[in-house]
Write an enzyme that holds these catalytic residues in place. Sequence first.
Site, PDB file in Angstrom:
ATOM      1  N   GLY A 156       0.552  -1.347  -0.133  1.00  0.00           N
ATOM      2  CA  GLY A 156      -0.022   0.137  -0.181  1.00  0.00           C
ATOM      3  C   GLY A 156       0.574   1.771   0.450  1.00  0.00           C
ATOM      4  O   GLY A 156       2.116   0.995  -0.441  1.00  0.00           O
ATOM      5  N   ARG A 239       2.033  -3.520  12.948  1.00  0.00           N
ATOM      6  CA  ARG A 239       1.042  -4.414  13.990  1.00  0.00           C
ATOM      7  C   ARG A 239       1.633  -5.532  14.257  1.00  0.00           C
ATOM      8  O   ARG A 239       2.806  -6.598  13.508  1.00  0.00           O
ATOM      9  CB  ARG A 239      -0.068  -4.131  13.510  1.00  0.00           C
ATOM     10  CG  ARG A 239      -0.941  -3.332  13.404  1.00  0.00           C
ATOM     11  CD  ARG A 239      -1.526  -2.387  14.875  1.00  0.00           C
ATOM     12  NE  ARG A 239      -1.898  -0.792  15.046  1.00  0.00           N
ATOM     13  CZ  ARG A 239      -1.921  -0.173  13.924  1.00  0.00           C
ATOM     14  NH1 ARG A 239      -0.443  -0.081  14.046  1.00  0.00           N
ATOM     15  NH2 ARG A 239      -2.128   1.248  14.234  1.00  0.00           N
ATOM     16  N   GLU A 268       1.491  -4.732  23.430  1.00  0.00           N
ATOM     17  CA  GLU A 268       1.827  -3.700  24.004  1.00  0.00           C
ATOM     18  C   GLU A 268       1.573  -2.510  24.773  1.00  0.00           C
ATOM     19  O   GLU A 268       0.413  -3.052  25.218  1.00  0.00           O
ATOM     20  CB  GLU A 268       2.217  -2.712  22.919  1.00  0.00           C
ATOM     21  CG  GLU A 268       2.443  -2.502  21.867  1.00  0.00           C
ATOM     22  CD  GLU A 268       2.682  -1.904  20.289  1.00  0.00           C
ATOM     23  OE1 GLU A 268       2.054  -1.007  20.599  1.00  0.00           O
ATOM     24  OE2 GLU A 268       2.612  -2.076  19.040  1.00  0.00           O
ATOM     25  N   HIS A 285       6.943   1.699  19.714  1.00  0.00           N
ATOM     26  CA  HIS A 285       6.239   2.203  18.480  1.00  0.00           C
ATOM     27  C   HIS A 285       5.869   3.588  18.205  1.00  0.00           C
ATOM     28  O   HIS A 285       5.225   4.381  18.428  1.00  0.00           O
ATOM     29  CB  HIS A 285       5.041   2.074  18.906  1.00  0.00           C
ATOM     30  CG  HIS A 285       3.344   1.733  17.796  1.00  0.00           C
ATOM     31  ND1 HIS A 285       2.259   0.535  18.181  1.00  0.00           N
ATOM     32  CD2 HIS A 285       3.310   2.567  16.941  1.00  0.00           C
ATOM     33  CE1 HIS A 285       1.574   0.727  16.472  1.00  0.00           C
ATOM     34  NE2 HIS A 285       1.863   1.961  16.352  1.00  0.00           N
TER      35      HIS A 285
HETATM   36  C1  DGY Z   1      -0.846   4.098  13.328  1.00  0.00           C
HETATM   37  O1  DGY Z   1      -0.460   5.375  12.720  1.00  0.00           O
HETATM   38  O2  DGY Z   1      -1.964   3.253  12.424  1.00  0.00           O
HETATM   39  C2  DGY Z   1       0.669   3.693  13.985  1.00  0.00           C
HETATM   40  O3  DGY Z   1       0.292   2.836  14.608  1.00  0.00           O
HETATM   41  C3  DGY Z   1       0.803   5.347  14.723  1.00  0.00           C
HETATM   42  O4  DGY Z   1       1.196   5.977  14.252  1.00  0.00           O
END
Ligand code: DGY
Length: 326
Positions: A156, A239, A268, A285
Amino acid sequence: MPKPKVFATHGLFDVARQILQKSCDVQYWTKPGRPPREEVLQQVKEKEGLICLLTEKVNEDLLREAPNLRIAANVAVGFDNIDVAACTKRGVAATNTPGVLDETTADFAWTLLMAVARRLSEGEALARSGNWKNWDLDQLVGTDVWGKTLGIVGFGRIGRAVARRASGFQMKVIYTDAVRPAEEVEKELKVEFREMNALLAESDFISVHVPLLPETRGLFDSPKFYRMKPTAFLINTSRGSVVDEAALVAALESGKIAGAGLDVYENEPFIHPGLKRANVVLAPHIASASLETRTKMACIAAENVVALFTGKRPPNVLNPEVLKVS
Ligand code: DGY
């Protein structure tokens, strides 16, 4: 007319507050850290809007407490913390912040890639320790990045931004995705499509850029690590739950792969102790954490909320069907 009441689970940034102030009456969570769940549940009782971070779960439990809620605006592109179907059922619009964090996140995937390949964390620790005795020929030798093969899983916006950066390193770039882009995109980005197993076998670095969905949960499991080169590195800025962490630890321990650069984790802020090893670079993160980008994310969330309350379509609505029925 009283302005609609909104709870923001973060103080946001001044520019985002300015966007909100004209049309909403916002209560901000400004204490340090994330608000306790009970506080969020209490706050949403009377609110029509919620601006939340990915640390807050917008699920049936929350929605039940929030009979007046009309929008849940996530300050993140990923929205696995939001049960969109449950929002839809209750007529709550859910929004996210796509687009503005692609380049910053791609920069950080490269930061991790370079750091783990060139053993930056170990080098930094040595440089700071006072124990660095001398230059040595085989001291902290890492692996070259330039000229290698980069495999991108999930092609993407962020995956493509990562691919674009590879040309400066004279790398071959291969990718896999359920949806193949037009041939011109492949040509322009100088990338080649591979089926997953071929990508795993061919890549020196694998960077993951898929959203967390039921079908991507645990995508990187033991059989996948088994197919990777023992000299290859896994980079994950998507993720944590896309990777089976126990399987990753086993792959690192047994030398099935050479190392990893991780920004995200299954639970997390807990980090599996088995990941705290020299050949893994760990970050908390922060892939999108530049001031410019985080400010834009907050502004987009604010714009989504203002749009809804001024009778417009929120630009990043994930369940537009709720707008039709309201
Ligand atoms: C998101 O935006 O999904 C990220 O993990 C944090 O920027």
